[in-house]
Design a protein around this motif. Structure first.
Motif, PDB file in Angstrom:
ATOM      1  N   LEU A 197       1.076   3.792   2.359  1.00 38.19           N
ATOM      2  CA  LEU A 197       1.186   2.340   2.279  1.00 38.19           C
ATOM      3  C   LEU A 197       0.115   1.815   1.344  1.00 38.19           C
ATOM      4  N   SER A 198       0.458   0.947   0.407  1.00 36.32           N
ATOM      5  CA  SER A 198      -0.548   0.294  -0.398  1.00 36.32           C
ATOM      6  C   SER A 198      -1.273  -0.730   0.453  1.00 36.32           C
ATOM      7  N   ARG A 199      -2.409  -1.189  -0.070  1.00 37.09           N
ATOM      8  CA  ARG A 199      -3.190  -2.175   0.691  1.00 37.09           C
ATOM      9  C   ARG A 199      -2.372  -3.420   0.998  1.00 37.09           C
ATOM     10  N   SER A 200      -1.575  -3.858   0.011  1.00 36.74           N
ATOM     11  CA  SER A 200      -0.816  -5.083   0.220  1.00 36.74           C
ATOM     12  C   SER A 200       0.399  -4.856   1.105  1.00 36.74           C
ATOM     13  N   SER A 201       1.075  -3.698   0.935  1.00 33.37           N
ATOM     14  CA  SER A 201       2.329  -3.504   1.656  1.00 33.37           C
ATOM     15  C   SER A 201       2.128  -3.188   3.129  1.00 33.37           C
ATOM     16  N   SER A 202       0.912  -2.776   3.503  1.00 32.48           N
ATOM     17  CA  SER A 202       0.694  -2.406   4.900  1.00 32.48           C
ATOM     18  C   SER A 202       0.015  -3.490   5.710  1.00 32.48           C
TER      19      SER A 202
ATOM     20  N   THR B 224       8.610  -5.051  11.009  1.00 34.87           N
ATOM     21  CA  THR B 224       9.778  -4.172  10.869  1.00 34.87           C
ATOM     22  C   THR B 224      10.347  -4.272   9.455  1.00 34.87           C
ATOM     23  N   LEU B 225      10.585  -5.479   9.022  1.00 34.01           N
ATOM     24  CA  LEU B 225      11.232  -5.676   7.731  1.00 34.01           C
ATOM     25  C   LEU B 225      10.304  -5.351   6.566  1.00 34.01           C
ATOM     26  N   THR B 226       9.004  -5.588   6.745  1.00 32.75           N
ATOM     27  CA  THR B 226       8.073  -5.261   5.673  1.00 32.75           C
ATOM     28  C   THR B 226       7.948  -3.763   5.495  1.00 32.75           C
ATOM     29  N   ILE B 227       7.959  -3.020   6.594  1.00 22.57           N
ATOM     30  CA  ILE B 227       7.936  -1.553   6.496  1.00 22.57           C
ATOM     31  C   ILE B 227       9.182  -1.066   5.755  1.00 22.57           C
ATOM     32  N   ARG B 228      10.336  -1.627   6.119  1.00 29.92           N
ATOM     33  CA  ARG B 228      11.585  -1.212   5.448  1.00 29.92           C
ATOM     34  C   ARG B 228      11.554  -1.609   3.979  1.00 29.92           C
ATOM     35  N   LEU B 229      11.039  -2.788   3.698  1.00 28.48           N
ATOM     36  CA  LEU B 229      10.909  -3.240   2.316  1.00 28.48           C
ATOM     37  C   LEU B 229      10.010  -2.282   1.528  1.00 28.48           C
ATOM     38  N   SER B 230       8.889  -1.878   2.147  1.00 29.41           N
ATOM     39  CA  SER B 230       7.963  -0.950   1.484  1.00 29.41           C
ATOM     40  C   SER B 230       8.644   0.376   1.189  1.00 29.41           C
ATOM     41  N   ALA B 231       9.473   0.831   2.115  1.00 30.98           N
ATOM     42  CA  ALA B 231      10.177   2.100   1.920  1.00 30.98           C
ATOM     43  C   ALA B 231      11.167   1.997   0.753  1.00 30.98           C
ATOM     44  N   TYR B 232      11.878   0.882   0.681  1.00 31.35           N
ATOM     45  CA  TYR B 232      12.798   0.690  -0.448  1.00 31.35           C
ATOM     46  C   TYR B 232      12.014   0.628  -1.767  1.00 31.35           C
ATOM     47  N   ALA B 233      10.879  -0.065  -1.746  1.00 36.24           N
ATOM     48  CA  ALA B 233      10.072  -0.177  -2.966  1.00 36.24           C
ATOM     49  C   ALA B 233       9.545   1.185  -3.391  1.00 36.24           C
TER      50      ALA B 233
END
Length: 468
Positions: free
Chosen positions: A3-8, A207-216
């Motif tokens: 996880l990047s600092r921003s995405s986590s 939940t959605l941010t984790i999924r967003l990070s995975a797509y990114a």
């Protein structure tokens, strides 16, 4: 995959909120705890126990209050003083001043993980009284397994939560989802979201941010589109700068510049309302640099200065962003601004310029800035000396590279090794000069500092003896 600092930020915040004390101290209670905290605070060396300070506090007849102790533990955790936090937690219950609560147990599990590792976490968990093994404690154990990327054990705890009927909120799902994201288990991540749908458990921001990070992370632009549409259309979801930052970064990775810039404009719009304004501006600086928009980078920097007092992290963001364009002249001006501010001398800031100077053959400037930083009381980093060593090697100044690497090793930690190519070049130079005594000294220093193992040490020495 990390996880990047921003995405986590969502994930880190929810865990921090969940596992910290369930009660918030008001300012008056913090003031009452101040005296004990001030006694403990100066003991920064983890090898020095804080227990004598706590025992003296009690001998003076002073009260021991759960909330005050929790406040001190939380403050020490903020500064990553986990060993002292654990000592206080154990003292609190072992001296029988304060009985352990479920919140105290969850905190201690996390501290044991930080200080002693997973095996000791399991030993402690196995000895927790059954009445304390509630949802929060199992969730803390799940978090420990996730932190150590132990998938099988994490899944076992998750199943226990299901069997207990406790897997009814997004929290445990988010922890496991984040583990799947970090380990690249896309199918398992999707299966968890389907399980949440089936059970009627609503997604939250995390939940959605984790999924967003995975797509990114996998450059899935369609997936990013779908999640962003879902988040922006759901009134329960509050989008913040980190959400837009993750999306923008994902679009940049697949070359969708227009979509990335659209996300950055939305992120910028939040700078008027967010409490984390410095985080927002730092993300904007980083991503506009990655988008190759130098004019926008300067525009954001000027806006940042208008709205907020900028500290070291802000200067780090701007310098690192400018140097992506190899704009040394611009970086020098920002560095001069920083010097005039008189902030604490963080060597990471001159280090950006030292690295740029070395990469561009400006070794005289690099040496001058290094010496200036030392004169001001700064402490060069491992990477500072390694940058210099690389610059010296590039320009056939190998004796200077050897000396720079020796200095790097003095401040080196075994978990972060200097550039191996540079080490090899230095050893080859010493060998070529026939300076075997110096080579032996160099290898010994590397071994003492934990850079070379004993096996490698012996092999190198035998090689040198053969050469002799």
């Amino acid at each position: 995959m990390k996880l990047s600092r921003s995405s986590s930020i969502y994930y880190q915040k929810v865990l921090r909120d969940f596992f910290s004390s369930s009660s918030i101290l008001n300012s008056s209670s913090i003031a009452r705890s101040d005296s004990l905290y001030r006694r403990i605070s100066p003991l920064g060396d983890p090898r020095v126990s804080v227990v004598p300070v706590l025992d003296q506090w009690v001998r003076e007849g002073r009260p021991v209050d759960r909330q005050h102790i929790r406040f001190i533990i939380k403050e020490l955790n903020h500064y990553k003083r986990f060993k002292h936090s654990l000592e206080i937690s154990e003292w609190m219950s072992d001296k029988r001043y304060i009985p352990l609560s479920i919140a105290d147990v969850t905190t201690r599990l996390n501290l044991i993980l930080r200080v002693y590792g997973l095996e000791q976490v399991e030993n402690y968990f196995n000895n927790i009284p059954q009445k304390l093994k509630q949802f929060e404690v199992y969730t803390a154990l799940l978090n420990c397994y996730a932190h150590e990327k132990s998938i099988d054990k994490a899944e076992s705890v998750m199943q226990k939560l299901r069997d207990m009927g406790c897997a009814k909120t997004p929290l445990s799902y988010n922890i496991l989802m984040n583990l799947y994201y970090q380990t690249g288990s896309k199918e398992k991540l999707d299966a968890l979201m389907h399980e949440m749908d089936k059970k009627g458990i609503c997604y939250d921001n995390y939940t959605l941010t984790i999924r967003l990070s995975a797509y990114a992370a996998t450059s899935d632009s369609e997936g990013i589109d779908n999640i962003m549409t879902k988040m922006e259309s759901d009134p329960r979801i509050i989008l913040d700068c980190n959400t837009y930052g993750v999306a923008a970064n994902g679009y940049l990775k697949v070359g969708l510049l227009d979509k990335a810039l659209e996300m950055l404009k939305k992120l910028e719009g939040l700078t008027t309302t967010t409490k984390r304004i410095c985080v927002a501006f730092n993300v904007l600086l980083k991503l506009y640099a990655e988008a190759g928009k130098k004019d926008e980078l300067y525009r954001i920097w000027n806006l940042y200065k208008e709205k907020e007092k900028i500290y070291n992290k802000g200067y780090i963001s701007m310098l690192s962003s400018l140097l992506k364009f190899n704009d040394i002249e611009g970086a020098e001006k920002i560095f001069e601004e920083w010097e005039l501010r008189g902030l604490s001398y963080d060597f990471r800031i001159p280090n950006f310029l030292i690295d740029a100077y070395c990469r561009n053959g400006l070794l005289g400037k690099a040496e001058a800035l290094l010496n200036k930083g030392i004169e001001k009381g700064g402490n060069p980093l491992v990477s500072t000396w390694c940058c210099l060593a690389g610059g010296y090697l590039e320009h056939d100044q190998v004796p200077k590279a050897v000396e720079a690497l020796k200095k790097a090793i003095v401040v080196e930690s075994p978990s972060s090794n200097p550039n191996k190519d540079a080490l090899v070049s230095c050893l080859e130079y010493l060998e070529g000069q026939g300076d075997m005594d110096r080579a032996e000294e160099f290898i010994s220093l590397l071994t003492i500092q934990g850079i070379f193992s004993a096996v490698i040490h012996d092999k190198l020495f035998n090689y040198i003896k053969d050469k002799k």
